[in-house]
Write a protein that holds these residues in place. Structure first.
Motif, mmCIF file in Angstrom:
data_model
loop_
_atom_site.group_PDB
_atom_site.id
_atom_site.type_symbol
_atom_site.label_atom_id
_atom_site.label_comp_id
_atom_site.label_asym_id
_atom_site.label_seq_id
_atom_site.Cartn_x
_atom_site.Cartn_y
_atom_site.Cartn_z
ATOM 1 N N GLY A 14 0.576 -1.008 -0.118
ATOM 2 C CA GLY A 14 -0.115 0.224 -0.366
ATOM 3 C C GLY A 14 0.985 1.117 0.307
ATOM 4 N N TYR A 15 0.634 2.231 -0.683
ATOM 5 C CA TYR A 15 1.022 3.671 -0.857
ATOM 6 C C TYR A 15 -0.887 4.550 0.147
ATOM 7 C CZ TYR A 15 3.302 7.674 -1.703
ATOM 8 O OH TYR A 15 4.079 9.106 -2.111
ATOM 9 N N ALA A 16 0.281 5.561 0.534
ATOM 10 C CA ALA A 16 0.017 6.060 1.229
ATOM 11 C C ALA A 16 0.264 7.753 1.597
ATOM 12 C CB ALA A 16 -0.922 6.503 2.828
ATOM 13 N N ARG A 17 -0.727 9.343 0.761
ATOM 14 C CA ARG A 17 0.471 10.639 0.781
ATOM 15 C C ARG A 17 -0.517 11.350 1.460
ATOM 16 N NH1 ARG A 17 0.234 14.588 -2.376
ATOM 17 N NH2 ARG A 17 -1.020 13.677 -3.609
ATOM 18 N N VAL A 18 -0.148 12.548 1.573
ATOM 19 C CA VAL A 18 -1.078 13.111 2.026
ATOM 20 C C VAL A 18 0.363 15.195 1.857
ATOM 21 C CG1 VAL A 18 -2.166 12.803 3.682
ATOM 22 C CG2 VAL A 18 -0.287 13.220 4.350
ATOM 23 N N SER A 19 -0.246 15.990 1.353
ATOM 24 C CA SER A 19 0.560 17.057 1.042
ATOM 25 C C SER A 19 1.326 17.523 1.979
ATOM 26 C CB SER A 19 -0.450 18.491 0.152
ATOM 27 O OG SER A 19 -1.496 17.369 -0.764
ATOM 28 N N THR A 20 0.994 17.951 3.780
ATOM 29 C CA THR A 20 1.090 18.146 4.603
ATOM 30 C C THR A 20 1.272 17.637 5.262
ATOM 31 O OG1 THR A 20 -0.379 19.634 5.242
ATOM 32 C CG2 THR A 20 0.845 20.514 3.241
ATOM 33 N N GLY A 21 2.223 18.347 6.877
ATOM 34 C CA GLY A 21 2.625 17.392 7.856
ATOM 35 C C GLY A 21 1.302 17.372 8.244
ATOM 36 N N ALA A 31 -8.448 2.521 5.142
ATOM 37 C CA ALA A 31 -8.659 2.093 3.859
ATOM 38 C C ALA A 31 -7.689 1.171 3.304
ATOM 39 C CB ALA A 31 -9.145 3.183 3.360
ATOM 40 N N LEU A 32 -6.317 1.194 3.142
ATOM 41 C CA LEU A 32 -5.530 -0.064 3.113
ATOM 42 C C LEU A 32 -5.606 -1.446 3.784
ATOM 43 C CD1 LEU A 32 -2.289 2.469 2.291
ATOM 44 C CD2 LEU A 32 -3.891 1.511 0.808
ATOM 45 N N LYS A 33 -5.252 -1.093 5.504
ATOM 46 C CA LYS A 33 -5.347 -2.682 5.763
ATOM 47 C C LYS A 33 -6.652 -2.445 5.482
ATOM 48 C CE LYS A 33 -2.293 0.178 9.862
ATOM 49 N NZ LYS A 33 -2.487 0.490 10.837
ATOM 50 N N ASN A 34 -7.980 -2.810 5.782
ATOM 51 C CA ASN A 34 -9.198 -3.012 5.604
ATOM 52 C C ASN A 34 -9.369 -4.105 4.016
ATOM 53 O OD1 ASN A 34 -10.171 -2.030 7.679
ATOM 54 N ND2 ASN A 34 -10.809 -0.447 6.575
ATOM 55 N N LEU A 71 -1.443 -0.963 -4.217
ATOM 56 C CA LEU A 71 -2.513 -0.503 -3.492
ATOM 57 C C LEU A 71 -2.863 1.132 -3.043
ATOM 58 C CD1 LEU A 71 -5.652 -1.234 -2.830
ATOM 59 C CD2 LEU A 71 -5.343 -1.627 -1.075
ATOM 60 N N VAL A 72 -3.376 1.833 -3.448
ATOM 61 C CA VAL A 72 -3.666 3.271 -2.842
ATOM 62 C C VAL A 72 -4.848 3.251 -3.021
ATOM 63 C CG1 VAL A 72 -1.755 3.686 -4.055
ATOM 64 C CG2 VAL A 72 -3.945 4.467 -5.567
ATOM 65 N N TRP A 73 -5.715 4.762 -1.720
ATOM 66 C CA TRP A 73 -6.839 5.199 -1.981
ATOM 67 C C TRP A 73 -7.184 5.525 -3.293
ATOM 68 C CZ3 TRP A 73 -8.198 10.648 0.033
ATOM 69 C CH2 TRP A 73 -10.024 10.271 0.853
ATOM 70 N N ARG A 74 -6.728 6.014 -3.461
ATOM 71 C CA ARG A 74 -7.439 7.371 -4.657
ATOM 72 C C ARG A 74 -6.110 7.506 -5.249
ATOM 73 N NH1 ARG A 74 -10.228 12.214 -2.119
ATOM 74 N NH2 ARG A 74 -8.214 13.169 -2.786
ATOM 75 N N LEU A 75 -6.270 7.833 -6.865
ATOM 76 C CA LEU A 75 -5.740 7.835 -7.962
ATOM 77 C C LEU A 75 -4.258 8.785 -7.272
ATOM 78 C CD1 LEU A 75 -7.979 7.147 -10.957
ATOM 79 C CD2 LEU A 75 -5.516 5.406 -9.591
ATOM 80 N N ASP A 76 -5.174 9.949 -7.105
ATOM 81 C CA ASP A 76 -4.470 11.099 -6.813
ATOM 82 C C ASP A 76 -3.692 10.882 -5.935
ATOM 83 O OD1 ASP A 76 -6.428 11.524 -4.907
ATOM 84 O OD2 ASP A 76 -6.941 13.460 -5.414
ATOM 85 N N ARG A 77 -3.466 9.741 -5.134
ATOM 86 C CA ARG A 77 -2.512 10.221 -3.846
ATOM 87 C C ARG A 77 -1.257 9.051 -4.884
ATOM 88 N NH1 ARG A 77 -3.183 13.092 -0.717
ATOM 89 N NH2 ARG A 77 -4.163 14.428 -2.464
ATOM 90 N N LEU A 78 -1.101 9.188 -6.074
ATOM 91 C CA LEU A 78 0.122 8.623 -6.567
ATOM 92 C C LEU A 78 0.446 9.028 -7.467
ATOM 93 C CD1 LEU A 78 1.794 5.277 -6.728
ATOM 94 C CD2 LEU A 78 0.014 5.253 -8.581
ATOM 95 N N GLY A 79 0.072 9.621 -8.903
ATOM 96 C CA GLY A 79 0.631 10.319 -9.883
ATOM 97 C C GLY A 79 0.489 12.016 -9.493
ATOM 98 N N ILE A 102 -9.016 1.671 -4.568
ATOM 99 C CA ILE A 102 -9.848 1.684 -3.553
ATOM 100 C C ILE A 102 -10.905 2.553 -4.085
ATOM 101 C CG2 ILE A 102 -10.871 1.794 -1.544
ATOM 102 C CD1 ILE A 102 -7.695 1.174 -0.040
ATOM 103 N N CYS A 103 -10.953 3.778 -4.007
ATOM 104 C CA CYS A 103 -11.347 4.947 -4.157
ATOM 105 C C CYS A 103 -12.630 4.975 -6.032
ATOM 106 C CB CYS A 103 -11.935 6.501 -3.601
ATOM 107 S SG CYS A 103 -11.459 6.164 -2.488
ATOM 108 N N ASP A 104 -11.372 4.492 -6.484
ATOM 109 C CA ASP A 104 -12.038 4.313 -7.629
ATOM 110 C C ASP A 104 -11.506 2.938 -8.193
ATOM 111 O OD1 ASP A 104 -11.199 7.439 -8.469
ATOM 112 O OD2 ASP A 104 -9.330 6.866 -7.551
#
Length: 217
Positions: A14-21, A31-34, A71-79, A102-104
């Protein structure tokens, strides 16, 4: 109706990303764990998607091997963009690695229909790139037809900064280093300013190692 998924022979990453700390990864991580991702197989980044260097993503891509699925939560988290996303997923496909969002739900390259949907996305991204290229080319051709070419407008000799550089250099006899320090500009900018007032610019020698502008004889 459930989609027939190709048999997954490898591990699920799984890969997850947020824009700021200040933003929380919890929603994506849950979601990834589920979906069956183990903690040790989840990689994260807290950085803007527009940034090219993402340590977590690089580590994840390095860890993935043939038969695994990303696996990613949403497409925009990756590219960073659609072309970048398409490029990443195509790289995974060539390495024999599946990709799911997951969302897409329709984006799942481990199924025949999901792979078809992503191929459509890929075609749209290529179409978008071609449109941008054609618009840029058309704009340049239209500008040339009006007698203009690409690039910046020439500096106005009456520009206050240009006049100041000329005055400091000619009237006060300061060297280039002192002028640049006083005006808070680089040497290259100073030379550009000075060339505005030189009638025969072709005879100018711009040498950053010297303190003055020299003329060819």
């Amino acid at each position: 109706m459930s989609l027939l998924r190709k048999e997954e022979t490898g591990a699920l990453y799984g890969y997850a990303r947020v824009s700021t700390g200040d933003q929380d990864l919890a929603l994506q991580l849950d979601a990834l764990k589920n979906e069956g991702c183990n903690n040790k197989n989840i990689f994260t980044d807290k950085i803007s998607g527009a940034t090219s260097q993402r340590v977590g993503l690089d580590a994840c891509l390095f860890q993935l091997k043939k038969g695994d699925t990303l696996l990613v939560w949403r497409l925009d988290r990756l590219g960073r963009s659609m072309p970048h996303l398409v490029s990443l997923v195509e790289e995974l496909r060539q390495r024999g690695i599946g990709f799911r969002s997951i969302c897409d739900g329709a984006i799942d390259t481990t199924t025949a229909s999901g792979e078809l949907v992503f191929n459509i996305f890929s075609s749209l991204a290529q179409f978008e790139r071609r449109l941008i290229q054609e618009r840029t080319r058309a704009g340049l051709e239209a500008a040339r037809a009006r007698g203009r070419t690409g690039g910046r407008k020439p500096l106005d000799p009456n520009n206050p900064r240009v006049k100041m550089a000329k005055t400091l250099h000619e009237d006060k006899g300061l060297d280039v280093k002192e002028i640049c320090k006083q005006m808070q500009i680089s040497r290259s900018t100073f030379y550009i300013y000075r060339l505005v007032h030189v009638k025969d610019a072709a005879k100018i020698i711009v040498d950053p190692s010297v303190k003055t502008i020299m003329h060819r004889v």
